[in-house]
Design a protein around this motif. Structure first.
Motif, PDB file in Angstrom:
ATOM      1  N   UNK A  53       5.479  -4.893  47.429  1.00 24.41           N
ATOM      2  CA  UNK A  53       7.217  -3.468  46.900  1.00 24.41           C
ATOM      3  C   UNK A  53       7.378  -3.452  44.956  1.00 24.41           C
ATOM      4  N   UNK A  54       8.075  -3.255  44.822  1.00 28.28           N
ATOM      5  CA  UNK A  54       8.083  -2.929  43.440  1.00 28.28           C
ATOM      6  C   UNK A  54       9.988  -3.080  43.402  1.00 28.28           C
ATOM      7  N   UNK A  55      10.275  -4.025  42.790  1.00 30.27           N
ATOM      8  CA  UNK A  55      11.283  -3.678  42.617  1.00 30.27           C
ATOM      9  C   UNK A  55      12.026  -3.670  41.023  1.00 30.27           C
ATOM     10  N   UNK A  56      13.122  -3.486  40.813  1.00 30.36           N
ATOM     11  CA  UNK A  56      13.886  -3.097  39.646  1.00 30.36           C
ATOM     12  C   UNK A  56      15.661  -2.902  39.635  1.00 30.36           C
ATOM     13  N   UNK A  57      16.293  -3.255  38.100  1.00 32.42           N
ATOM     14  CA  UNK A  57      17.329  -1.907  38.412  1.00 32.42           C
ATOM     15  C   UNK A  57      17.195  -1.727  37.618  1.00 32.42           C
ATOM     16  N   UNK A  64      19.971  -3.087  41.999  1.00 28.96           N
ATOM     17  CA  UNK A  64      18.622  -3.626  42.270  1.00 28.96           C
ATOM     18  C   UNK A  64      17.856  -1.881  43.616  1.00 28.96           C
ATOM     19  N   UNK A  65      16.527  -1.773  43.085  1.00 27.66           N
ATOM     20  CA  UNK A  65      16.012  -0.934  43.990  1.00 27.66           C
ATOM     21  C   UNK A  65      14.907  -1.337  44.310  1.00 27.66           C
ATOM     22  N   UNK A  66      14.546  -1.157  45.506  1.00 30.86           N
ATOM     23  CA  UNK A  66      13.129  -1.773  45.694  1.00 30.86           C
ATOM     24  C   UNK A  66      12.242  -0.600  46.604  1.00 30.86           C
ATOM     25  N   UNK A  67      11.371  -0.261  45.915  1.00 32.06           N
ATOM     26  CA  UNK A  67       9.942   0.719  45.983  1.00 32.06           C
ATOM     27  C   UNK A  67       8.787  -0.343  47.331  1.00 32.06           C
ATOM     28  N   UNK A  68       8.925   0.045  48.935  1.00 34.25           N
ATOM     29  CA  UNK A  68       8.223  -0.088  49.337  1.00 34.25           C
ATOM     30  C   UNK A  68       6.293   0.531  49.429  1.00 34.25           C
ATOM     31  N   UNK A  69       5.536  -0.150  49.533  1.00 36.96           N
ATOM     32  CA  UNK A  69       4.219   0.294  49.794  1.00 36.96           C
ATOM     33  C   UNK A  69       3.171   0.309  50.721  1.00 36.96           C
ATOM     34  N   UNK A 132       6.923  -7.434  41.366  1.00 37.93           N
ATOM     35  CA  UNK A 132       6.012  -6.544  42.161  1.00 37.93           C
ATOM     36  C   UNK A 132       5.994  -7.894  43.349  1.00 37.93           C
ATOM     37  N   UNK A 133       6.308  -7.773  44.697  1.00 38.91           N
ATOM     38  CA  UNK A 133       6.229  -8.253  45.831  1.00 38.91           C
ATOM     39  C   UNK A 133       5.306  -8.183  46.549  1.00 38.91           C
ATOM     40  N   UNK A 134       4.455  -9.728  46.403  1.00 38.07           N
ATOM     41  CA  UNK A 134       3.110  -9.080  47.114  1.00 38.07           C
ATOM     42  C   UNK A 134       2.585 -10.063  48.110  1.00 38.07           C
ATOM     43  N   UNK A 135       2.449 -10.592  49.010  1.00 34.25           N
ATOM     44  CA  UNK A 135       1.630 -11.633  49.978  1.00 34.25           C
ATOM     45  C   UNK A 135       2.681 -12.593  49.970  1.00 34.25           C
ATOM     46  N   UNK A 136       4.068 -12.217  50.014  1.00 35.17           N
ATOM     47  CA  UNK A 136       5.449 -13.612  49.939  1.00 35.17           C
ATOM     48  C   UNK A 136       5.507 -14.894  48.752  1.00 35.17           C
ATOM     49  N   UNK A 137       4.790 -13.362  47.024  1.00 34.71           N
ATOM     50  CA  UNK A 137       5.312 -14.592  46.179  1.00 34.71           C
ATOM     51  C   UNK A 137       6.471 -13.204  45.218  1.00 34.71           C
ATOM     52  N   UNK A 138       6.627 -13.206  44.419  1.00 31.80           N
ATOM     53  CA  UNK A 138       7.813 -12.457  43.705  1.00 31.80           C
ATOM     54  C   UNK A 138       6.915 -12.636  41.970  1.00 31.80           C
ATOM     55  N   UNK A 139       6.303 -11.872  41.604  1.00 33.64           N
ATOM     56  CA  UNK A 139       5.546 -11.358  39.977  1.00 33.64           C
ATOM     57  C   UNK A 139       6.942 -10.507  39.139  1.00 33.64           C
ATOM     58  N   UNK A 140       7.025 -11.433  37.860  1.00 25.31           N
ATOM     59  CA  UNK A 140       8.082 -10.642  36.888  1.00 25.31           C
ATOM     60  C   UNK A 140       6.654  -9.648  35.990  1.00 25.31           C
TER      61      UNK A 140
END
Length: 158
Positions: A53-57, A64-69, A132-140
């Motif tokens: 997922x990608x999150x952003x303001x 907040x918006x979250x787009x899932x893929x 970026x939200x991936x594999x249980x982690x969030x990367x700014x």
């Protein structure tokens, strides 16, 4: 178990792995490349479902918006857009291109999608908290030091 039985079991398992389709043997990764140089900045192996997922303001609503893929056959497919407030640039009906559903749940609007994306170009701006939200982690994404990133499915060796 005899030595012969051990080797036979190993041989059957090894043969089963060799005959799997390539996609089943090695799950794709998600690669973040510098848009200007195409140099790999970071690669993340995907979970078995191939989701992230990608999150952003949002720049207009400031919410907040979250787009899932998910990645299907080497292509990024957007599966949902989740947001708190309507505003310019946010979906408002199921008439959106590639929409498969629309609902309001737990105070959030959720537009279900089956939207093929391919590679994405993301302009990274710290004030919009691109994450970026991936594999249980969030990367700014701003922490990676690039203004523009190309995000695409890739093979782990790339």
């Amino acid at each position: 178990m005899s030595t012969h039985g051990t080797f036979s079991a190993f041989g059957v398992a090894f043969w089963a792995i060799l005959t799997l389709p390539d996609a089943a043997r090695s799950a794709p990764s998600l690669c973040l490349n510098s848009h200007s140089s195409n140099e790999i900045v970071k690669a993340f192996p995907l979970d078995p479902g191939g989701t992230f997922a990608l999150g952003f303001i949002h720049s207009v609503s400031r919410t907040p918006v979250v787009d899932t893929y998910e990645i299907v056959a080497g292509q990024i497919i957007q599966t949902a857009e989740i947001f708190n407030a309507h505003g310019a640039g946010l979906p408002s009906t199921t008439n959106e291109m590639h929409a498969t559903g629309w609902r309001h749940e737990n105070g959030q609007f959720i537009l279900d999608l089956a939207r093929p994306i391919g590679a994405m170009i993301v302009r990274v701006q710290p004030e919009y908290e691109n994450t970026l939200h991936i594999n249980g982690q969030s990367i700014v994404l701003a922490s990676l030091g690039h203004v523009t990133l190309r995000i695409a499915a890739c093979e782990p060796s790339e």
